[in-house]
Design an enzyme around this catalytic site. Structure first.
Site, PDB file in Angstrom:
ATOM      1  N   SER A 237     -10.197   5.494  -4.807  1.00 12.56           N
ATOM      2  CA  SER A 237     -11.130   6.604  -4.988  1.00 12.56           C
ATOM      3  C   SER A 237     -10.672   7.612  -6.035  1.00 12.56           C
ATOM      4  O   SER A 237     -11.472   8.068  -6.854  1.00 12.56           O
ATOM      5  CB  SER A 237     -11.350   7.302  -3.648  1.00 12.56           C
ATOM      6  OG  SER A 237     -10.119   7.742  -3.104  1.00 12.56           O
TER       7      SER A 237
ATOM      8  N   LYS B 169       0.859  -1.180   0.000  1.00 13.11           N
ATOM      9  CA  LYS B 169       0.000   0.000   0.000  1.00 13.11           C
ATOM     10  C   LYS B 169       0.894   1.228   0.000  1.00 13.11           C
ATOM     11  O   LYS B 169       1.691   1.437   0.914  1.00 13.11           O
ATOM     12  CB  LYS B 169      -0.914   0.000   1.225  1.00 13.11           C
ATOM     13  CG  LYS B 169      -1.771   1.246   1.317  1.00 13.11           C
ATOM     14  CD  LYS B 169      -2.793   1.157   2.414  1.00 13.11           C
ATOM     15  CE  LYS B 169      -3.616   2.425   2.481  1.00 13.11           C
ATOM     16  NZ  LYS B 169      -4.583   2.387   3.577  1.00 13.11           N
TER      17      LYS B 169
ATOM     18  N   LYS C  75      -2.121  -1.540  -3.860  1.00 15.15           N
ATOM     19  CA  LYS C  75      -2.981  -0.358  -3.808  1.00 15.15           C
ATOM     20  C   LYS C  75      -2.148   0.903  -3.892  1.00 15.15           C
ATOM     21  O   LYS C  75      -1.154   0.978  -3.171  1.00 15.15           O
ATOM     22  CB  LYS C  75      -3.746  -0.408  -2.479  1.00 15.15           C
ATOM     23  CG  LYS C  75      -4.639   0.773  -2.225  1.00 15.15           C
ATOM     24  CD  LYS C  75      -5.291   0.624  -0.888  1.00 15.15           C
ATOM     25  CE  LYS C  75      -6.056   1.910  -0.640  1.00 15.15           C
ATOM     26  NZ  LYS C  75      -6.310   2.123   0.742  1.00 15.15           N
TER      27      LYS C  75
ATOM     28  N   TYR D 243     -15.042   0.802  -7.014  1.00 17.04           N
ATOM     29  CA  TYR D 243     -16.322   1.491  -6.817  1.00 17.04           C
ATOM     30  C   TYR D 243     -17.229   1.313  -8.029  1.00 17.04           C
ATOM     31  O   TYR D 243     -18.413   1.603  -7.973  1.00 17.04           O
ATOM     32  CB  TYR D 243     -16.076   2.984  -6.533  1.00 17.04           C
ATOM     33  CG  TYR D 243     -15.201   3.173  -5.309  1.00 17.04           C
ATOM     34  CD1 TYR D 243     -15.741   3.054  -4.027  1.00 17.04           C
ATOM     35  CD2 TYR D 243     -13.833   3.396  -5.418  1.00 17.04           C
ATOM     36  CE1 TYR D 243     -14.943   3.168  -2.902  1.00 17.04           C
ATOM     37  CE2 TYR D 243     -13.023   3.516  -4.301  1.00 17.04           C
ATOM     38  CZ  TYR D 243     -13.583   3.395  -3.048  1.00 17.04           C
ATOM     39  OH  TYR D 243     -12.784   3.499  -1.934  1.00 17.04           O
TER      40      TYR D 243
ATOM     41  N   LYS E  20       1.277  10.059   5.570  1.00 16.31           N
ATOM     42  CA  LYS E  20       1.364   8.671   6.039  1.00 16.31           C
ATOM     43  C   LYS E  20       2.651   7.990   5.565  1.00 16.31           C
ATOM     44  O   LYS E  20       2.726   6.778   5.500  1.00 16.31           O
ATOM     45  CB  LYS E  20       0.120   7.905   5.569  1.00 16.31           C
ATOM     46  CG  LYS E  20      -1.196   8.501   6.095  1.00 16.31           C
ATOM     47  CD  LYS E  20      -2.406   7.595   5.846  1.00 16.31           C
ATOM     48  CE  LYS E  20      -3.666   8.187   6.478  1.00 16.31           C
ATOM     49  NZ  LYS E  20      -4.833   7.278   6.366  1.00 16.31           N
TER      50      LYS E  20
ATOM     51  N   ARG F   5     -10.714   9.888   1.649  1.00 12.18           N
ATOM     52  CA  ARG F   5     -10.588  10.539   2.962  1.00 12.18           C
ATOM     53  C   ARG F   5     -11.737  11.524   3.177  1.00 12.18           C
ATOM     54  O   ARG F   5     -12.187  11.708   4.308  1.00 12.18           O
ATOM     55  CB  ARG F   5      -9.213  11.192   3.103  1.00 12.18           C
ATOM     56  CG  ARG F   5      -8.113  10.137   3.186  1.00 12.18           C
ATOM     57  CD  ARG F   5      -6.712  10.705   3.337  1.00 12.18           C
ATOM     58  NE  ARG F   5      -5.709   9.663   3.141  1.00 12.18           N
ATOM     59  CZ  ARG F   5      -4.414   9.887   2.918  1.00 12.18           C
ATOM     60  NH1 ARG F   5      -3.958  11.114   2.886  1.00 12.18           N
ATOM     61  NH2 ARG F   5      -3.578   8.867   2.746  1.00 12.18           N
TER      62      ARG F   5
HETATM   63  C1  PBG Z   1      -7.452   3.667   5.430  1.00 16.81           C
HETATM   64  C2  PBG Z   1      -7.744   3.373   4.002  1.00 16.81           C
HETATM   65  C3  PBG Z   1      -7.542   4.254   2.944  1.00 16.81           C
HETATM   66  C4  PBG Z   1      -8.094   3.642   1.815  1.00 16.81           C
HETATM   67  C5  PBG Z   1      -8.574   2.393   2.213  1.00 16.81           C
HETATM   68  N1  PBG Z   1      -8.336   2.234   3.562  1.00 16.81           N
HETATM   69  C6  PBG Z   1      -7.007   5.630   2.914  1.00 16.81           C
HETATM   70  C7  PBG Z   1      -5.678   5.932   3.451  1.00 16.81           C
HETATM   71  O1  PBG Z   1      -4.820   5.057   3.624  1.00 16.81           O
HETATM   72  O2  PBG Z   1      -5.471   7.106   3.737  1.00 16.81           O
HETATM   73  C8  PBG Z   1      -8.153   4.285   0.466  1.00 16.81           C
HETATM   74  C9  PBG Z   1      -9.186   3.786  -0.483  1.00 16.81           C
HETATM   75  C10 PBG Z   1      -9.480   4.689  -1.611  1.00 16.81           C
HETATM   76  O3  PBG Z   1      -8.830   5.735  -1.833  1.00 16.81           O
HETATM   77  O4  PBG Z   1     -10.413   4.351  -2.356  1.00 16.81           O
HETATM   78  N2  PBG Z   1      -6.594   2.915   6.111  1.00 16.81           N
END
Ligand code: PBG
Length: 333
Positions: free
Chosen positions: A282, A202, A256, A321, A225, A212
């Site tokens: 997203s 990730k 991801k 989605y 992060k 978010r």
């Molecule tokens: C949180 C999480 C995130 C997503 C899934 N779980 C956001 C992040 O790490 O800030 C993102 C999913 C998306 O953008 O569709 N732990």
């Protein structure tokens, strides 16, 4: 070994592209509704469907309508639904206790869906960000995200979700040691059958912006992060993470975001041959929808092409989605 290709005109590759029937016969990759996992946003209340402005067509649903969404998914042939809670800001603390409350929004939704639509697989998210006053996925102490204490909290979260009947736990936090700790705790608690899909590779990505907003975490997040999510420049590190997560007891591996990281999907599949998934996040959804809404891209065609690209890159499935829209297209043919 690569077969030798006879020179033109002995070989004319256009021959097998000439008609739909021939193209069907030589198609290497297929996309089916069984490849889709549908992420949905949930919120408190009743009979509420509230649009997420940066994700056209995506809504936050109250629990009763989340159950309806699960019914819809099942009827479309989508095997799994993944839950992301929008948590009331008043429930966010620095210790994140709401995360393992057996009656929190997410856990109530798992129970409601499993009661009404037992055959659909319910996937969860395990990370502290929806419950954290700091917006981070881990517990923050003196400005530092503390790993081991966070893992203890995540284990409590995992056990609470397993207790509610979740089928697939999705640790998205990127702490070290969390998969092993969860796997050991699940075994000990009699949940040896619960599956873990690790958010293994990730990346610290700007493509999560609309998510978010959807879960109400953007306002809360202090800083970035990058001390736990991966550097987009790295690929070998992803391989080390996959190896580690598999050794610790992950059943499925996720990469991801999706489209900008198809090279990682391919490497993971080639090197390990394990169930591999991509999350079309997203921001990827928002980009395609924004262009489609402007009439610059054909929504249906780019949706299907983008999903096929994940299969071609070696993925066994996609969190997207677009899941219900894509399933409707797939079911129509
Ligand atoms: C949180 C999480 C995130 C997503 C899934 N779980 C956001 C992040 O790490 O800030 C993102 C999913 C998306 O953008 O569709 N732990």
């Amino acid at each position: 070994m690569r077969p030798t290709v006879a020179p033109f005109p002995t070989t004319r590759l256009r021959r097998t592209r000439r008609t739909p029937a021939l193209r069907d016969l030589v198609r290497e990759t297929t996309l089916t509704t069984g490849d889709l996992i549908w992420p949905i946003f949930i919120r408190d209340g009743e009979n509420i469907e509230e649009p997420v402005p940066s994700m056209p067509g995506v809504v936050r649903r109250s629990v009763d309508l989340a159950v309806k969404a699960a019914e819809e998914a099942a009827s479309l042939g989508i095997p799994a639904i993944c839950l992301f809670p929008y948590t009331d800001p008043s429930l966010k603390t620095e210790a994140c206790e709401e995360a393992w409350n057996p009656d929190n929004l997410s856990n109530r939704t798992i129970r409601a869906i499993k009661a009404a639509v037992p055959d659909i697989a319910v996937m969860t998210d395990i990370a502290l960000d929806p419950y954290n006053a700091n917006g981070h996925d881990g517990i923050v102490r003196d400005g530092i995200i503390v790993n081991d204490e966070t893992v203890e909290a995540l284990v409590k979260m995992a056990l609470a979700q397993a207790e509610c009947g979740a089928d697939i736990l999705g640790p998205s936090d990127m702490m070290d040691g969390r998969i092993g700790a969860m796997r050991a705790a699940l075994e000990k608690a009699g949940h040896s059958d619960v599956t873990i899909m690790s958010y293994t590779a990730k990346y610290a990505s700007a493509f999560y912006g609309p998510f978010r907003d959807a879960v109400g975490a953007s306002g809360a997040l202090k800083g970035d992060k990058k001390t736990y999510q991966m550097d987009p420049a790295n690929s070998d590190e992803a391989i080390r993470l996959v190896e580690r997560d598999l050794m610790e007891g992950a059943d499925m591996i996720m990469v991801k975001p999706g489209m900008p990281y198809l090279d990682i999907c391919r490497r993971v599949k080639d090197e390990f041959g394990v169930p591999t998934y991509a999350y079309q996040v997203s921001g990827e959804y928002a980009m395609l929808m924004a262009a489609a809404q402007n009439g610059w891209l054909d929504r249906e065609k780019v949706m299907m092409e983008s999903l096929m690209s994940f299969k071609r890159a070696g993925c066994d499935g996609i969190l997207t989605y677009f899941a219900p829209q894509a399933a409707r297209v797939l079911n129509a043919v």
